[in-house]
Write an enzyme that holds these catalytic residues in place. Structure first.
Site, PDB file in Angstrom:
ATOM      1  N   THR A  94      -1.689  -1.590  -5.014  1.00 21.37           N
ATOM      2  CA  THR A  94      -1.736  -0.128  -4.896  1.00 21.37           C
ATOM      3  C   THR A  94      -2.889   0.351  -5.763  1.00 21.37           C
ATOM      4  O   THR A  94      -2.855   0.188  -6.990  1.00 21.37           O
ATOM      5  CB  THR A  94      -0.430   0.512  -5.418  1.00 21.37           C
ATOM      6  OG1 THR A  94       0.652  -0.002  -4.656  1.00 21.37           O
ATOM      7  CG2 THR A  94      -0.475   2.024  -5.279  1.00 21.37           C
ATOM      8  N   LYS A 169       0.224   5.375   1.207  1.00 22.40           N
ATOM      9  CA  LYS A 169       1.088   4.906   0.113  1.00 22.40           C
ATOM     10  C   LYS A 169       1.263   5.994  -0.957  1.00 22.40           C
ATOM     11  O   LYS A 169       2.385   6.281  -1.387  1.00 22.40           O
ATOM     12  CB  LYS A 169       0.464   3.638  -0.491  1.00 22.40           C
ATOM     13  CG  LYS A 169       0.979   3.212  -1.834  1.00 22.40           C
ATOM     14  CD  LYS A 169       2.261   2.426  -1.753  1.00 22.40           C
ATOM     15  CE  LYS A 169       2.813   2.138  -3.150  1.00 22.40           C
ATOM     16  NZ  LYS A 169       4.061   1.454  -3.155  1.00 22.40           N
TER      17      LYS A 169
HETATM   18  P1  NAD Z   1       2.026  -7.705 -11.916  1.00 19.75           P
HETATM   19  O1  NAD Z   1       1.368  -7.110 -13.109  1.00 19.75           O
HETATM   20  O2  NAD Z   1       3.338  -8.378 -12.066  1.00 19.75           O
HETATM   21  O3  NAD Z   1       1.023  -8.733 -11.177  1.00 19.75           O
HETATM   22  C1  NAD Z   1      -0.366  -8.590 -11.147  1.00 19.75           C
HETATM   23  C2  NAD Z   1      -0.950  -9.967 -11.370  1.00 19.75           C
HETATM   24  O4  NAD Z   1      -2.358  -9.919 -11.215  1.00 19.75           O
HETATM   25  C3  NAD Z   1      -0.670 -10.519 -12.782  1.00 19.75           C
HETATM   26  O5  NAD Z   1      -0.006 -11.775 -12.668  1.00 19.75           O
HETATM   27  C4  NAD Z   1      -2.067 -10.656 -13.392  1.00 19.75           C
HETATM   28  O6  NAD Z   1      -2.178 -11.767 -14.267  1.00 19.75           O
HETATM   29  C5  NAD Z   1      -2.907 -10.834 -12.140  1.00 19.75           C
HETATM   30  N1  NAD Z   1      -4.319 -10.527 -12.346  1.00 19.75           N
HETATM   31  C6  NAD Z   1      -4.879  -9.441 -12.925  1.00 19.75           C
HETATM   32  N2  NAD Z   1      -6.215  -9.525 -12.882  1.00 19.75           N
HETATM   33  C7  NAD Z   1      -6.507 -10.702 -12.275  1.00 19.75           C
HETATM   34  C8  NAD Z   1      -7.716 -11.361 -11.953  1.00 19.75           C
HETATM   35  N3  NAD Z   1      -8.896 -10.837 -12.268  1.00 19.75           N
HETATM   36  N4  NAD Z   1      -7.643 -12.548 -11.320  1.00 19.75           N
HETATM   37  C9  NAD Z   1      -6.446 -13.110 -11.009  1.00 19.75           C
HETATM   38  N5  NAD Z   1      -5.266 -12.538 -11.301  1.00 19.75           N
HETATM   39  C10 NAD Z   1      -5.295 -11.345 -11.921  1.00 19.75           C
HETATM   40  O7  NAD Z   1       2.144  -6.499 -10.858  1.00 19.75           O
HETATM   41  P2  NAD Z   1       3.099  -6.443  -9.567  1.00 19.75           P
HETATM   42  O8  NAD Z   1       4.358  -5.775  -9.911  1.00 19.75           O
HETATM   43  O9  NAD Z   1       3.078  -7.778  -8.906  1.00 19.75           O
HETATM   44  O10 NAD Z   1       2.262  -5.400  -8.677  1.00 19.75           O
HETATM   45  C11 NAD Z   1       1.054  -5.746  -8.020  1.00 19.75           C
HETATM   46  C12 NAD Z   1       0.566  -4.546  -7.246  1.00 19.75           C
HETATM   47  O11 NAD Z   1       1.579  -4.133  -6.328  1.00 19.75           O
HETATM   48  C13 NAD Z   1       0.271  -3.319  -8.131  1.00 19.75           C
HETATM   49  O12 NAD Z   1      -0.877  -2.687  -7.632  1.00 19.75           O
HETATM   50  C14 NAD Z   1       1.510  -2.462  -7.974  1.00 19.75           C
HETATM   51  O13 NAD Z   1       1.257  -1.077  -8.165  1.00 19.75           O
HETATM   52  C15 NAD Z   1       1.900  -2.764  -6.531  1.00 19.75           C
HETATM   53  N6  NAD Z   1       3.316  -2.581  -6.223  1.00 19.75           N
HETATM   54  C16 NAD Z   1       4.278  -3.057  -7.076  1.00 19.75           C
HETATM   55  C17 NAD Z   1       5.615  -2.855  -6.771  1.00 19.75           C
HETATM   56  C18 NAD Z   1       6.712  -3.375  -7.694  1.00 19.75           C
HETATM   57  O14 NAD Z   1       7.887  -2.980  -7.519  1.00 19.75           O
HETATM   58  N7  NAD Z   1       6.415  -4.249  -8.630  1.00 19.75           N
HETATM   59  C19 NAD Z   1       5.981  -2.163  -5.602  1.00 19.75           C
HETATM   60  C20 NAD Z   1       4.982  -1.725  -4.732  1.00 19.75           C
HETATM   61  C21 NAD Z   1       3.652  -1.929  -5.062  1.00 19.75           C
END
Ligand code: NAD
Length: 295
Positions: A94, A169
């Protein structure tokens, strides 16, 4: 079956990548955090040593990262050079609409197909492969992505051109943030008026006040057994993520000249809730702030 490079193996990325494996795709994954890569490996994903390594010899790249700057850093950081021209790049993070459009631009310059495809449904939906994907990009990119996204979700909607998925979204989540606050205000007023939670639920869930925040996610314990309110407001959908999405909506409204006074108020109210240390709890816990009492 496709060969897929998956970058960003966090709370959402691991179960999404695992569902791709379950449906027969070959997935090679990378994350900056080695423990997260190990979690994905335990679910059938092969470990890549870098983002560029994850996109070698693949048909499709999926990124699932925290924010727009991360998508641009990863897409602009060498993977577009490392992948074969014609590869499909999907960003399911997102992020802000401007960064999403910029990412599409980078992909086009490198002769790649691209799609912004953020999700709703949270970690539960990612585990159960019931996410909704909101997609922006050209029709040929969408048609290629659809069967792959269907391995991770139950609805895949083409919302329009580049950035339209992110626009859908943040508009959807702005409705959700505003409506949750409205529902909380109604339940707290009901308490003051001596009306039971169940009675208000029975009426509002089938009357003109009906909305998802009542029927699927009721912020008081009791009426909806699966709602986080029955589980100590454990997320669910964390308040910090709701605040993130409300801020993205405000940024987009400001850039596009949109008038969103209730969206602005909701962002302020969630900022206050987060500042009180509630960022990791479910967003329906905002009812405590509305009630004016801690938990
Ligand atoms: P998270 O923080 O658990 O996961 C993100 C991952 O990206 C982490 O493991 C981090 O180490 C990795 N990362 C960051 N920079 C990186 C890079 N340069 N190279 C490789 N890996 C990298 O977040 P999440 O909860 O998995 O959410 C991910 C996305 O989905 C976000 O944009 C969030 O807004 C969206 N989202 C989350 C939810 C939810 O309920 N968690 C729901 C809908 C949307």
């Amino acid at each position: 079956m496709a060969r897929i490079g998956f970058i960003g193996l966090g709370n959402m990325g691991v179960p999404m990548a695992a569902n791709l494996v379950k449906t027969g795709h070959t997935v090679q994954g990378f994350d900056l955090v080695p423990d997260n890569v190990a979690k994905a490996q335990a679910r059938g994903v092969s470990a890549a040593v870098s983002a560029s390594d994850a996109v070698k010899g693949i048909d499709v790249v999926i990124t699932m990262l925290p924010a727009g700057k991360d998508t641009l850093a990863v897409w602009g950081g060498g993977i577009l050079k490392a992948a074969t021209p014609g590869t499909l790049f999907i960003d399911s993070s997102t992020i802000d609409v401007a960064s999403a459009k910029a990412a599409h631009g980078l992909a086009a310059e490198a002769h790649m197909f691209s799609l912004d495809a953020p999700v709703s449904g949270g970690v539960g939906g990612a585990e159960a492969a019931t996410l909704t994907f909101m997609c922006g990009g050209a029709t040929d990119a969408f048609e290629r992505a659809k069967p792959i996204l269907e391995s991770m979700g139950k609805r895949v909607v083409h919302c329009g051109e580049a950035g339209a998925g992110q626009a859908a979204k943040i508009c959807n989540n702005m409705i959700l943030g505003i409506s949750m606050i409205g529902v909380c205000e109604a339940f707290v007023l009901a308490e003051k008026l001596g009306l039971s939670h169940q009675a208000l639920y029975d009426v509002a869930s089938t009357s003109s006040g009906q909305c998802w925040a009542i029927t699927s996610y009721c912020p008081v314990p009791g009426p909806v057994p699966a709602a986080p309110s029955n589980n100590g407001y454990k997320a669910g959908f964390a308040s910090a993520l709701m605040l993130k999405d409300l801020k993205l909506a405000q940024e987009a409204a400001s850039a596009a000249g949109g008038t969103t006074p209730l969206g602005a108020a909701a962002a302020q109210i969630y900022a206050m809730h987060n500042a009180w240390g509630e960022g990791a709890t479910d967003f329906s816990g905002i009812i405590h702030l509305i009630r004016g009492k801690g938990r």
